[in-house]
Design a protein around this motif. Structure first.
Motif, short mmCIF file in Angstrom:
data_model
loop_
_atom_site.label_atom_id
_atom_site.label_comp_id
_atom_site.label_asym_id
_atom_site.label_seq_id
_atom_site.Cartn_x
_atom_site.Cartn_y
_atom_site.Cartn_z
N ILE A 90 0.83 -1.20 0.00
CA ILE A 90 0.00 0.00 0.00
C ILE A 90 0.87 1.25 0.00
N TYR A 91 1.93 1.23 0.80
CA TYR A 91 2.85 2.37 0.84
C TYR A 91 3.53 2.55 -0.51
N ARG A 92 3.91 1.43 -1.15
CA ARG A 92 4.55 1.52 -2.46
C ARG A 92 3.58 2.13 -3.48
N ALA A 93 2.33 1.68 -3.46
CA ALA A 93 1.34 2.21 -4.41
C ALA A 93 1.10 3.70 -4.18
N ASP A 94 1.04 4.12 -2.91
CA ASP A 94 0.86 5.55 -2.62
C ASP A 94 2.05 6.36 -3.12
N THR A 95 3.26 5.84 -2.91
CA THR A 95 4.45 6.55 -3.38
C THR A 95 4.44 6.65 -4.90
N THR A 307 6.81 9.80 -23.42
CA THR A 307 7.03 8.63 -24.28
C THR A 307 8.52 8.33 -24.32
N GLY A 308 8.86 7.12 -24.72
CA GLY A 308 10.27 6.76 -24.81
C GLY A 308 10.68 5.80 -23.71
N GLU A 309 11.98 5.75 -23.45
CA GLU A 309 12.53 4.79 -22.50
C GLU A 309 12.27 5.19 -21.05
N LEU A 310 12.40 6.47 -20.73
CA LEU A 310 12.27 6.93 -19.34
C LEU A 310 11.01 7.77 -19.21
N THR A 311 9.88 7.11 -19.02
CA THR A 311 8.59 7.79 -18.92
C THR A 311 8.22 8.04 -17.47
N ASP A 312 7.13 8.76 -17.27
CA ASP A 312 6.66 9.04 -15.92
C ASP A 312 6.30 7.75 -15.19
N ARG A 313 5.73 6.78 -15.89
CA ARG A 313 5.38 5.50 -15.25
C ARG A 313 6.63 4.74 -14.82
N THR A 314 7.63 4.73 -15.68
CA THR A 314 8.86 4.02 -15.37
C THR A 314 9.56 4.61 -14.15
N VAL A 315 9.68 5.92 -14.12
CA VAL A 315 10.35 6.59 -13.02
C VAL A 315 9.58 6.41 -11.72
N GLY A 317 7.52 4.02 -10.90
CA GLY A 317 7.64 2.65 -10.45
C GLY A 317 9.00 2.35 -9.85
N TYR A 318 10.04 2.94 -10.43
CA TYR A 318 11.41 2.71 -9.94
C TYR A 318 11.59 3.30 -8.55
N ILE A 319 11.13 4.52 -8.35
CA ILE A 319 11.28 5.16 -7.05
C ILE A 319 10.41 4.47 -5.99
N ALA A 320 9.17 4.13 -6.37
CA ALA A 320 8.27 3.48 -5.41
C ALA A 320 8.80 2.13 -4.95
N LYS A 321 9.53 1.44 -5.84
CA LYS A 321 10.07 0.12 -5.48
C LYS A 321 11.03 0.23 -4.31
#
Length: 475
Positions: A90-95, A307-315, A317-321
């Protein structure tokens, strides 16, 4: 249920069977689901009353006497995946939502924020000695760890070369080639002073941007805002480095665009200059003169796009992990070192044991008292927040939690005594609660995982019986 064999002991099986045969098992199972499968629930005993403030009329009363064992279980809400995978998720999803909102909009942030320059920045720690490393090469191959033909031996007689192609899960990763040569003092002090080094970096970053624009700091604050969100990650060698999203906004934050001159190139250049310029000085202690610490040579700055390799979703997800992890991934503990602990008997790696020992040694020095190294020895000296953000970056974790609570209250009838109240209601709430303990027995952990589909937490030295509530009808 992952990792089930480690939990399936005869004691756990008997405990699970006894719980299944209880007449109030269905009520117990409902409470387990209500906590989201929390692996370390907090146990409370008490009651709550809702009364009309004007007349004193009792509107509703809830008591834990109706709960199994007379105990109410509530989720622990920890961020550590090593303690409770369910609450950490839950904390990861919030982050994730917090970070992504600052890049793509939503949660009160306008969608126009996607047009603001943003960079994904990684600031690493300096070297404190060569360590074993996994080195991916082109084509999926793995390069040798430290191939040195003329490396020779260190003063302690160890070869300063390693030709092993380490796998990603090799337990030797992060271990020094020579533990006696490794700078354990520097590693511990860097962790302790990393938050201060980050603070100085953010100040230097604003100064560099102001200088590039030909403005004073005050004038910069009237035309541009530097917003960020960052997370700390432990490297296998036991030192932290920071991953950050840094964004340029207008004077009112994400609601206003930055000036035309504030482009990605200006931001990236300022990051490199600021990271190379800042240092922090360690305390001066007897036999250990002060030293200057700085960021490592590896400074990575990359643009974030939609769009591209480093998108908002990718970043995001990486930080939240990394927001749910701590120092335990380096081979240390996920709890504080107690005065009664035998350091030699702790289930930690040899490298982590020496780092902990150095924290305890430095913590006994009066000159190091402000760093609180002994108190944070299990974190190898780091005592900062793992995930932080600037005030105007995006929404807050508190706002996300409140929204989730309000949604759950609208969607379901609660069984813990709360009433669906409106703003016009004037209700007096009288509650009496007593903390009884925390955790699950092995059998309860197995049942909770089966009922909710959540993973079992890793087995750790603190057994569940040490956290059981002190009440006669606990079961």
């Amino acid at each position: 249920m992952p990792d089930t064999p480690a939990w399936l002991t005869p004691l756990a099986v008997r405990d699970m069977a006894a719980k299944l045969n209880r007449p109030d098992f269905h009520r117990w199972a409902a409470r387990a689901r209500a906590t989201g499968g929390c692996a370390q629930p907090i146990h409370l005993r008490g009651s709550v009353e809702y009364r009309d403030r004007a007349t004193g009329e009792l509107l509703h009363r809830y008591s834990t006497a109706r709960e199994p064992g007379g105990v109410l279980r509530v989720a622990c809400k920890t961020r550590r995946a090593s303690r409770c995978p369910a609450c950490a998720e839950i904390y990861r999803a919030d982050t994730y939502q917090l970070v992504r909102a600052g890049l793509a909009g939503g949660k009160g942030v306008p969608a126009s924020v996607t047009q603001h320059p943003a960079a994904f920045v990684t600031l690493t720690a300096p070297s404190f000695g060569p360590v074993h490393a996994h080195r991916p090469a082109a084509g999926g191959a793995v390069a040798p760890c430290h191939p040195r033909r003329d490396a020779g031996r260190c003063p302690h007689g160890r070869m300063l070369s390693c030709t092993t192609r380490h796998a990603p899960d090799d337990p030797r990763l992060g271990e020094p080639l020579c533990p006696d040569c490794y700078d354990y003092t520097g590693s511990v002090l860097f962790n302790a002073l990393a938050p201060e080094l980050w603070r100085r970096f953010t100040m230097a970053l604003r100064r560099r941007i102001a200088k590039a624009a030909g403005l004073t700091l005050r004038e910069l604050g009237e035309t541009l805002t530097v917003s960020f969100a960052k997370v700390a990650e432990y490297q296998r060698r036991g030192v932290v480095h920071f991953h950050a999203v840094i964004r340029l906004d207008g004077p009112q934050g994400p609601a206003t665009p930055p000036p035309a001159w504030a482009c990605y190139e200006v931001l990236a250049d300022a990051v490199h200059q600021a990271a190379c310029a800042v240092t922090v000085t360690t305390p001066d202690a007897p036999g250990m003169p002060s030293r200057s610490l700085a960021w490592g040579e590896q400074i990575d700055v990359r643009p974030i796009t939609t769009t591209g390799e480093l998108t908002d979703r990718t970043v995001a997800g990486y930080i939240a992990k990394y927001a749910t992890k701590a120092a335990e991934c380096t081979g240390t503990l996920d709890r504080r070192i107690r005065a009664t602990d035998n350091l030699d008997a702790l289930p930690v790696s040899a490298h982590a044991r020496r780092l902990i020992a150095e924290c305890l040694r430095l913590g006994r020095m009066a000159e190091m008292a402000d760093l609180r190294l002994a108190e944070w020895a299990h974190m190898l000296g780091f005592r900062g927040h793992f995930s932080t953000k600037s005030r105007r970056y995006s929404t807050t974790l508190g706002a996300l939690r409140r929204a989730r609570i309000e949604h759950n209250q609208r969607a379901h009838e609660t069984t813990t005594g709360r009433l669906p109240l409106t703003d016009e209601d004037e209700v007096l709430v009288i509650s009496h609660w007593r903390y009884l303990g925390q955790g699950l027995t092995p059998g309860e952990a197995l049942l909770t995982a089966a009922l909710t589909g959540t993973p079992l937490p890793p087995l750790n030295p603190l057994s569940a019986t040490e956290r059981r509530p002190d009440c006669p009808n606990w079961s």
